[in-house]
Design a protein around this motif. Structure first.
Motif, PDB file in Angstrom:
ATOM      1  N   ALA A   1      22.361  39.671  15.300  1.00 60.73           N
ATOM      2  CA  ALA A   1      21.870  38.925  15.297  1.00 60.73           C
ATOM      3  C   ALA A   1      23.212  37.686  14.685  1.00 60.73           C
ATOM      4  O   ALA A   1      23.312  36.887  15.535  1.00 60.73           O
ATOM      5  N   ALA A   2      24.304  38.474  14.707  1.00 66.08           N
ATOM      6  CA  ALA A   2      24.861  37.502  14.588  1.00 66.08           C
ATOM      7  C   ALA A   2      25.684  37.240  15.938  1.00 66.08           C
ATOM      8  O   ALA A   2      25.948  35.925  16.028  1.00 66.08           O
ATOM      9  N   ARG A   3      25.718  37.722  17.013  1.00 67.68           N
ATOM     10  CA  ARG A   3      26.313  37.322  18.148  1.00 67.68           C
ATOM     11  C   ARG A   3      25.310  36.535  18.802  1.00 67.68           C
ATOM     12  O   ARG A   3      25.162  35.327  19.862  1.00 67.68           O
ATOM     13  N   ALA A   4      23.839  36.562  18.251  1.00 67.77           N
ATOM     14  CA  ALA A   4      23.101  35.687  18.609  1.00 67.77           C
ATOM     15  C   ALA A   4      23.168  34.056  17.976  1.00 67.77           C
ATOM     16  O   ALA A   4      22.192  33.616  18.336  1.00 67.77           O
ATOM     17  N   GLY A   5      23.301  34.382  17.148  1.00 71.36           N
ATOM     18  CA  GLY A   5      23.728  33.014  16.483  1.00 71.36           C
ATOM     19  C   GLY A   5      22.783  32.478  15.500  1.00 71.36           C
ATOM     20  O   GLY A   5      21.943  31.619  15.275  1.00 71.36           O
ATOM     21  N   LYS A   6      21.845  33.658  15.100  1.00 68.39           N
ATOM     22  CA  LYS A   6      21.240  33.908  13.856  1.00 68.39           C
ATOM     23  C   LYS A   6      21.623  33.120  12.611  1.00 68.39           C
ATOM     24  O   LYS A   6      22.498  33.373  12.531  1.00 68.39           O
ATOM     25  N   ARG A   7      20.641  32.497  11.576  1.00 72.66           N
ATOM     26  CA  ARG A   7      20.889  32.645  10.200  1.00 72.66           C
ATOM     27  C   ARG A   7      20.455  34.336   9.304  1.00 72.66           C
ATOM     28  O   ARG A   7      19.971  34.394   9.986  1.00 72.66           O
TER      29      ARG A   7
ATOM     30  N   LEU B   1      15.127  43.345  19.228  1.00 72.10           N
ATOM     31  CA  LEU B   1      14.648  42.172  18.143  1.00 72.10           C
ATOM     32  C   LEU B   1      15.014  41.293  17.393  1.00 72.10           C
ATOM     33  O   LEU B   1      15.130  39.625  17.389  1.00 72.10           O
ATOM     34  N   ALA B   2      16.486  41.993  17.124  1.00 73.49           N
ATOM     35  CA  ALA B   2      17.429  40.870  16.511  1.00 73.49           C
ATOM     36  C   ALA B   2      17.938  39.952  16.947  1.00 73.49           C
ATOM     37  O   ALA B   2      18.545  38.387  16.115  1.00 73.49           O
ATOM     38  N   ALA B   3      18.956  39.958  17.806  1.00 74.13           N
ATOM     39  CA  ALA B   3      18.837  38.881  18.784  1.00 74.13           C
ATOM     40  C   ALA B   3      18.316  38.522  19.691  1.00 74.13           C
ATOM     41  O   ALA B   3      18.568  37.105  20.110  1.00 74.13           O
ATOM     42  N   SER B   4      16.742  38.139  19.987  1.00 76.01           N
ATOM     43  CA  SER B   4      15.725  37.573  20.502  1.00 76.01           C
ATOM     44  C   SER B   4      15.303  36.453  19.520  1.00 76.01           C
ATOM     45  O   SER B   4      15.322  36.239  19.236  1.00 76.01           O
ATOM     46  N   ASP B   5      14.453  36.131  20.949  1.00 69.04           N
ATOM     47  CA  ASP B   5      13.665  34.733  20.357  1.00 69.04           C
ATOM     48  C   ASP B   5      12.818  34.630  19.456  1.00 69.04           C
ATOM     49  O   ASP B   5      12.373  33.552  18.684  1.00 69.04           O
ATOM     50  N   HIS B   6      12.422  35.959  18.942  1.00 71.19           N
ATOM     51  CA  HIS B   6      11.279  36.339  18.136  1.00 71.19           C
ATOM     52  C   HIS B   6      11.409  35.670  16.899  1.00 71.19           C
ATOM     53  O   HIS B   6      10.697  36.166  15.517  1.00 71.19           O
ATOM     54  N   ALA B   7      12.249  35.680  16.589  1.00 71.53           N
ATOM     55  CA  ALA B   7      13.239  35.255  15.066  1.00 71.53           C
ATOM     56  C   ALA B   7      14.140  34.257  14.752  1.00 71.53           C
ATOM     57  O   ALA B   7      15.670  34.542  16.468  1.00 71.53           O
TER      58      ALA B   7
ATOM     59  N   ALA C   1      24.009  52.632   9.453  1.00 73.09           N
ATOM     60  CA  ALA C   1      22.518  52.728  10.910  1.00 73.09           C
ATOM     61  C   ALA C   1      21.975  50.957  11.176  1.00 73.09           C
ATOM     62  O   ALA C   1      22.330  50.774  12.266  1.00 73.09           O
ATOM     63  N   GLY C   2      22.536  50.445  10.214  1.00 71.46           N
ATOM     64  CA  GLY C   2      22.214  48.378  10.036  1.00 71.46           C
ATOM     65  C   GLY C   2      23.846  48.231  11.156  1.00 71.46           C
ATOM     66  O   GLY C   2      23.138  46.752  11.154  1.00 71.46           O
ATOM     67  N   LEU C   3      24.820  48.626  11.387  1.00 72.68           N
ATOM     68  CA  LEU C   3      25.834  47.687  12.414  1.00 72.68           C
ATOM     69  C   LEU C   3      25.382  47.091  13.076  1.00 72.68           C
ATOM     70  O   LEU C   3      25.107  45.979  13.304  1.00 72.68           O
ATOM     71  N   SER C   4      24.929  48.122  14.069  1.00 75.19           N
ATOM     72  CA  SER C   4      24.605  47.431  15.080  1.00 75.19           C
ATOM     73  C   SER C   4      23.830  45.688  15.241  1.00 75.19           C
ATOM     74  O   SER C   4      23.661  44.909  16.169  1.00 75.19           O
ATOM     75  N   SER C   5      22.597  46.593  14.784  1.00 74.28           N
ATOM     76  CA  SER C   5      22.088  45.626  15.043  1.00 74.28           C
ATOM     77  C   SER C   5      21.934  44.295  13.851  1.00 74.28           C
ATOM     78  O   SER C   5      21.786  43.280  14.776  1.00 74.28           O
ATOM     79  N   THR C   6      22.609  44.033  12.942  1.00 78.56           N
ATOM     80  CA  THR C   6      23.636  42.961  12.327  1.00 78.56           C
ATOM     81  C   THR C   6      23.791  42.340  13.361  1.00 78.56           C
ATOM     82  O   THR C   6      24.808  41.061  13.043  1.00 78.56           O
ATOM     83  N   LEU C   7      25.311  43.251  14.010  1.00 81.80           N
ATOM     84  CA  LEU C   7      26.205  42.794  15.369  1.00 81.80           C
ATOM     85  C   LEU C   7      25.632  41.366  16.451  1.00 81.80           C
ATOM     86  O   LEU C   7      25.767  40.519  16.811  1.00 81.80           O
TER      87      LEU C   7
ATOM     88  N   ALA D   1      13.261  37.820  10.448  1.00 81.28           N
ATOM     89  CA  ALA D   1      13.302  39.163  10.913  1.00 81.28           C
ATOM     90  C   ALA D   1      13.367  39.983   9.908  1.00 81.28           C
ATOM     91  O   ALA D   1      14.606  39.706   8.809  1.00 81.28           O
ATOM     92  N   ILE D   2      13.033  41.280   9.196  1.00 81.20           N
ATOM     93  CA  ILE D   2      13.014  41.661   8.064  1.00 81.20           C
ATOM     94  C   ILE D   2      13.886  43.501   8.843  1.00 81.20           C
ATOM     95  O   ILE D   2      12.759  44.174   9.418  1.00 81.20           O
ATOM     96  N   LEU D   3      15.008  43.431   8.579  1.00 84.11           N
ATOM     97  CA  LEU D   3      15.199  45.127   9.071  1.00 84.11           C
ATOM     98  C   LEU D   3      15.163  46.086   8.009  1.00 84.11           C
ATOM     99  O   LEU D   3      15.736  45.297   7.328  1.00 84.11           O
ATOM    100  N   GLY D   4      15.084  46.875   7.856  1.00 86.04           N
ATOM    101  CA  GLY D   4      14.221  47.709   6.186  1.00 86.04           C
ATOM    102  C   GLY D   4      13.463  46.959   5.500  1.00 86.04           C
ATOM    103  O   GLY D   4      13.566  46.910   4.419  1.00 86.04           O
ATOM    104  N   ALA D   5      12.464  46.856   6.786  1.00 84.62           N
ATOM    105  CA  ALA D   5      11.372  46.136   5.552  1.00 84.62           C
ATOM    106  C   ALA D   5      10.773  46.723   4.741  1.00 84.62           C
ATOM    107  O   ALA D   5      10.194  46.791   3.487  1.00 84.62           O
ATOM    108  N   THR D   6      10.287  48.555   4.689  1.00 86.85           N
ATOM    109  CA  THR D   6       9.503  49.299   3.862  1.00 86.85           C
ATOM    110  C   THR D   6      10.679  49.004   2.860  1.00 86.85           C
ATOM    111  O   THR D   6      10.457  49.965   1.720  1.00 86.85           O
ATOM    112  N   GLY D   7      12.236  48.644   2.560  1.00 90.07           N
ATOM    113  CA  GLY D   7      12.583  49.240   1.472  1.00 90.07           C
ATOM    114  C   GLY D   7      12.773  48.256   0.272  1.00 90.07           C
ATOM    115  O   GLY D   7      11.679  46.541   0.493  1.00 90.07           O
TER     116      GLY D   7
END
Length: 397
Positions: free
Chosen positions: A118-124, A93-99, A110-116, A10-16
């Protein structure tokens, strides 16, 4: 890397700039990984173009008002990509099984909540969002440790330290004496404070080495980016400020160094291209092709190092003070800087007003404990209000 299962990214900030660099690396390894989720802020057209090229399962736009444009654009292109909108959707989406891997490259708070999430979901978690560590470093690293998330920093300096350590373990007990962050010095290296008075927006965003967005480019010009990186390093590698140093290195080839207790110093060198650090994060612990060429030291000629000028660039000093103060001070620093940089980019204030406004807000707002996200977000909101009020009161605004 095993080829038995595709890494879903999952790429959060894909157009940057970081997002497009990540997609370039991913596209080089179609048997090993794919972009499964793409998220952007408000650039629907760019997001749709990326979806046509990379065909993710899900695409999200942060601005809910743009949902219909995204949905209709995907349908018109005949894509099966599902459309989503809003920050809550991006968090989900950041926390889901889709990534299984999340690249956190949304700029600012603005990126704080999605980063947290992903971390809480145990992602890389490939972390490019500085503010997640600056605002909530203790919280993020604690949540990641609890969930078994793997944080790999992908900004060049911390990625270099990560590579030298082969981990995030920089304890004295692990043999690490200090870590040394390098700074390019930005476009105004060597200028005095007086010479910075008339700096224009165009000059400030013209970084000599890196291609970055306007906000990050201005932070590089003020050295606030290095100040934020000092705070990040403190949290990422669990080291006190007394064991973190900064050196200006204009060639931007030595990305950072680690000094060990036996007198050895390891440095990571490479061309200034974010695809290298992204490849490290995507492939770790293996090395994968990034599209970046090797470093020809003979053609580079020389490597220079110098101390940062804290008088001409006080943002670095202010960041160090905020880190030492702890609590909500780094969140206040970051919020005040975001508001001040935005005002500068809009032509509302001068370049030297950026550190002046940050210092004003830091000295005005009392610091509180940083033990909850609500407390940190409240400090962030208060700091923004104080800074904006101060901008309105400036002469000629």
């Amino acid at each position: 890397m095993s080829t038995s299962r595709l890494r879903q990214v999952a790429i959060l900030g894909a157009t940057g700039s970081i997002g497009t660099s990540a997609l370039d690396v991913i596209a080089r390894h179609p048997q090993q990984m794919r972009a499964s989720v793409l998220a952007a802020g408000s650039n629907v057209d760019a997001l749709l173009a990326l979806c046509q090229q990379h065909r993710p399962d899900h695409a999200a736009i942060a601005d809910p008002a743009l949902f219909s444009r995204l949905r209709d654009g995907l349908n018109d292109a005949g894509l099966a990509t599902q459309a989503h909108a809003g920050h809550a959707a991006i968090d989900a989406l950041a926390a889901s099984d889709h990534a299984d891997t999340v690249i956190a490259a949304i700029v600012g708070a603005a990126g704080l909540s999605s980063t947290l999430a992903a971390a809480r979901a145990g992602k890389r978690l490939l972390l490019a969002n500085k503010e997640s560590l600056v605002l909530a470093g203790e919280l993020l690293t604690r949540e990641a440790a609890t969930a078994g998330a793997e944080i790999i920093p992908i900004d060049s300096e911390h990625n270099a330290i990560f590579q030298c350590l082969r981990s995030r373990d920089a304890r004295l007990e692990a043999g690490v004496r200090r870590i040394i962050l390098t700074a390019s010095g930005g476009p105004f290296r060597g200028r005095s404070r007086a010479e910075l008075e008339a700096v224009t927006v165009a000059q400030a965003v013209a970084h000599p080495k890196w291609s970055m967005g306007p906000k990050i480019s201005v932070d590089s010009a003020t050295l606030m980016n290095k100040g934020l990186e000092v705070i990040e390093a403190h949290h990422l590698f669990n080291v006190p400020g007394s064991r973190i140093d900064v050196l200006v290195h204009p060639q931007s080839l030595v990305h950072s160094l680690v000094e060990f207790i036996d007198g050895s110093t390891l440095a990571q060198l490479g061309l200034p291209d974010m695809r290298t650090t992204l490849a490290v994060g995507l492939g770790w612990p293996q090395r994968i092709e990034s599209g970046v060429g090797g470093l020809d030291l003979l053609s580079q000629g020389r490597l220079d190092f110098e101390a940062p000028d804290m008088d001409a660039f006080p943002c670095l000093r202010l960041a160090w003070q905020a880190m030492e103060a702890g609590g909500s001070a780094p969140a206040i620093l970051n919020a005040a800087n975001e508001v001040a940089v935005s005002a500068f980019l809009q032509g509302r204030i001068g370049f030297l007003s950026i550190p002046a406004l940050v210092e004003h807000t830091l000295s005005t707002l009392p610091y509180v404990a940083a033990d909850t996200l609500d407390a940190l977000l409240a400090a962030d909101a208060q700091a923004r209000h104080i800074t904006e009020t101060a901008i309105v009161r400036l002469p000629n605004v």
